[in-house]
Write an enzyme that holds these catalytic residues in place. Structure first.
Site, short mmCIF file in Angstrom:
data_model
loop_
_atom_site.label_atom_id
_atom_site.label_comp_id
_atom_site.label_asym_id
_atom_site.label_seq_id
_atom_site.Cartn_x
_atom_site.Cartn_y
_atom_site.Cartn_z
N TRP A 310 1.00 -1.21 0.11
CA TRP A 310 -0.10 0.04 0.00
C TRP A 310 0.92 1.30 0.04
CZ3 TRP A 310 -4.84 0.24 -1.23
CH2 TRP A 310 -5.59 -0.78 -1.07
N TRP A 313 2.84 0.98 -4.19
CA TRP A 313 2.15 0.94 -5.37
C TRP A 313 1.38 2.19 -6.11
CZ3 TRP A 313 -2.70 0.96 -7.71
CH2 TRP A 313 -4.05 1.48 -6.96
N ASN A 314 1.36 3.17 -5.29
CA ASN A 314 0.45 4.47 -5.72
C ASN A 314 1.36 5.54 -4.82
OD1 ASN A 314 -0.98 6.59 -6.37
ND2 ASN A 314 -2.77 5.66 -6.49
N ILE A 315 2.48 6.05 -5.58
CA ILE A 315 3.12 6.97 -4.59
C ILE A 315 2.50 8.30 -4.64
CG2 ILE A 315 5.56 8.26 -4.85
CD1 ILE A 315 5.58 5.09 -3.85
N PRO A 316 2.09 8.68 -5.58
CA PRO A 316 1.36 10.13 -5.17
C PRO A 316 0.42 10.18 -4.45
CG PRO A 316 1.52 9.66 -7.67
CD PRO A 316 1.88 8.60 -7.16
N VAL A 317 -0.51 9.10 -4.33
CA VAL A 317 -1.54 9.10 -2.95
C VAL A 317 -1.02 9.04 -1.71
CG1 VAL A 317 -3.47 7.77 -2.08
CG2 VAL A 317 -3.27 8.25 -4.60
N HIS A 318 0.20 7.91 -1.86
CA HIS A 318 0.88 7.56 -0.55
C HIS A 318 1.71 8.94 -0.02
CE1 HIS A 318 3.43 5.86 2.52
NE2 HIS A 318 4.67 6.42 1.88
N HIS A 351 -12.72 4.66 -2.05
CA HIS A 351 -13.00 3.46 -2.99
C HIS A 351 -14.61 3.20 -3.32
CE1 HIS A 351 -8.72 2.45 -2.80
NE2 HIS A 351 -8.88 1.60 -3.65
N TYR A 413 -25.77 -6.06 -12.16
CA TYR A 413 -26.50 -6.61 -13.28
C TYR A 413 -27.70 -7.23 -12.79
CZ TYR A 413 -23.00 -6.37 -17.11
OH TYR A 413 -22.19 -6.00 -18.13
#
Length: 421
Positions: A310, A313-318, A351, A413
């Site tokens: 966590w 994987w997503n450095i801008p958000v971290h 999310h 669906y």
């Protein structure tokens, strides 16, 4: 001769051949599944059908209109900061205006999506993603300018590129803007389009645009987006449609079989999307804007704990969570465990915001599934190490979150199609 025989050993440390065998078997097994899909369903890829995912009515573009309206909130934040810099409003009044503006950024598009029937789920996800990014950026914009006023106007936050930044395209060229000279339209919109969520008065800049690098990333963008569309239409959609009956009949053995069958293509699509977005797309944006910091992800695939995944994987958000959420809570005396739980709660909220609002439904199990990452992270970090921890992270990625997403799609669906039949 006897000595030579005794010196031989049956223990080997090089297992490259076995790893290659595993890769070949994995490729062959998935190739069989893909060939079986083609024989059973034929060619389902239809690029023109993608347009219908964004538009129900060719004369009504609600998602695009929402994105355009977002400029109102951006300009409101900029002019509020200008008034604060000039001293025409107090800090308390400015804080109230910013809070109302940020709250409206989250509530307004959600209400529009829920009330306007012509908004498609894919178009809604696109619009809400833009608003979420704007929310995080304006939150950072507000905080940094507030720190500037607290430190002094003339010399506040005159920064140089940090030594930890990855410098590409030659030397990083720092600019020399000081507060409040940064409160311009040019500065604001550069930040809005820059591939970062954390505001700075002086971003690291690269001296030139590398045309070959840019063309390679553009080619990757076009190729992988076509591949994503093809895999989703050819592989995912028919499998999801066939999974409805087992879920409706609560046939648990068939449910498990369908979920396992969906996990592989779902994870493959997730990996391709990750590369398309974090490597190709963000590098294209950074190259065009001559943005110097290209650290969009780290080696999350080597993660030996869920926490490491966590964080990498997503450095801008971290970086945003660390700078504007986690560290401020720690400075106020909040324990690390409580601060980490709060970060997971915020992540779970966003999310769900990006999924439940476009689908116009909320599932508590999906929210709890996100929160289950907390005990999972503790268990993996406490009992598993090395390759075992890495295997646990990969299992959680392949089986965990993809299943939650697929179950959400299945519920959509069932509620919207089977209920109308």
């Amino acid at each position: 001769m006897q000595e030579s025989l005794l010196s031989s050993s049956s223990g080997y440390s090089n297992y490259r051949g076995i790893l290659n065998w595993c890769v070949v078997m994995l490729v062959l097994s998935n190739a069989r599944l893909f060939l079986e899909n083609l024989i059973k369903y034929g060619i389902l890829v239809d690029p023109i059908q993608v347009v219908s995912l964004f538009l129900k009515d060719p004369y009504s573009w609600p998602s695009l209109c929402l994105v355009i309206v977002a400029n109102v909130f951006v300009l409101a934040a900029l002019h509020t900061e200008r008034c604060l810099a000039a001293g025409s409003i107090s800090e308390n009044v400015g804080s109230i205006i910013h809070a109302c503006n940020l709250l409206t950024i989250l509530c307004f598009p959600a209400l529009v999506v829920l009330m306007v029937s012509s908004v498609t789920p894919v178009g809604a996800v696109f619009a809400l993603s833009i608003y979420t990014i704007i929310f995080l950026k304006l939150f950072s914009f507000r905080d940094v300018n507030k720190w500037c006023r607290a430190r002094g106007r003339a010399k506040a936050l005159r920064v140089r590129p940090a030594s930890g930044l990855k410098k590409v395209n030659g030397e990083v060229v720092p600019s020399g803007v000081c507060y409040p000279a940064n409160l311009t339209y040019k500065d604001m919109y550069y930040f809005l389009f820059a591939p970062t969520l954390c505001y700075e008065l002086n971003f690291p800049r690269s001296p030139r645009i590398r045309k070959r690098f840019l063309l390679r990333r553009l080619f990757e963008m076009l190729f992988f987006i076509q591949l994503l569309v093809g895999l989703i239409q050819q592989w995912m959609v028919p499998t999801i449609q066939n999974s409805m009956k087992p879920f409706r009949d609560m046939d648990y053995s068939r449910i498990i079989e369908r979920l396992l069958k969906l996990a592989v293509p779902n994870h493959l699509i997730w990996l391709i999307f990750f590369y398309w977005f974090f490597h190709s797309s963000l590098n294209v944006l950074a190259e065009v804007m001559q943005f110097g910091d290209r650290e969009f992800y780290r080696d999350w695939w080597n993660s030996e704990s869920v926490t490491y995944f966590w964080q990498n994987w997503n450095i801008p958000v971290h970086k945003w969570c660390l700078r504007h959420f986690y560290k401020p809570m720690i400075k106020r005396g909040v324990s690390k465990w409580t601060a980490q739980t709060a970060v997971f709660l915020a992540s779970a909220f966003f999310h769900e915001y990006l999924v439940s609002v476009p689908l116009k439904m909320f599932r508590l199990w999906a929210f709890m599934g996100m929160m289950a990452q907390i005990p999972l992270a503790w268990l993996v970090g406490r009992f598993l190490r090395g390759n075992y921890g890495n295997a646990a992270v990969w299992i959680s990625l392949i089986i965990g979150q993809p299943i939650a997403v697929l179950m959400y799609v299945h519920d959509y669906y069932v509620l919207n199609y089977e209920g109308s039949q």
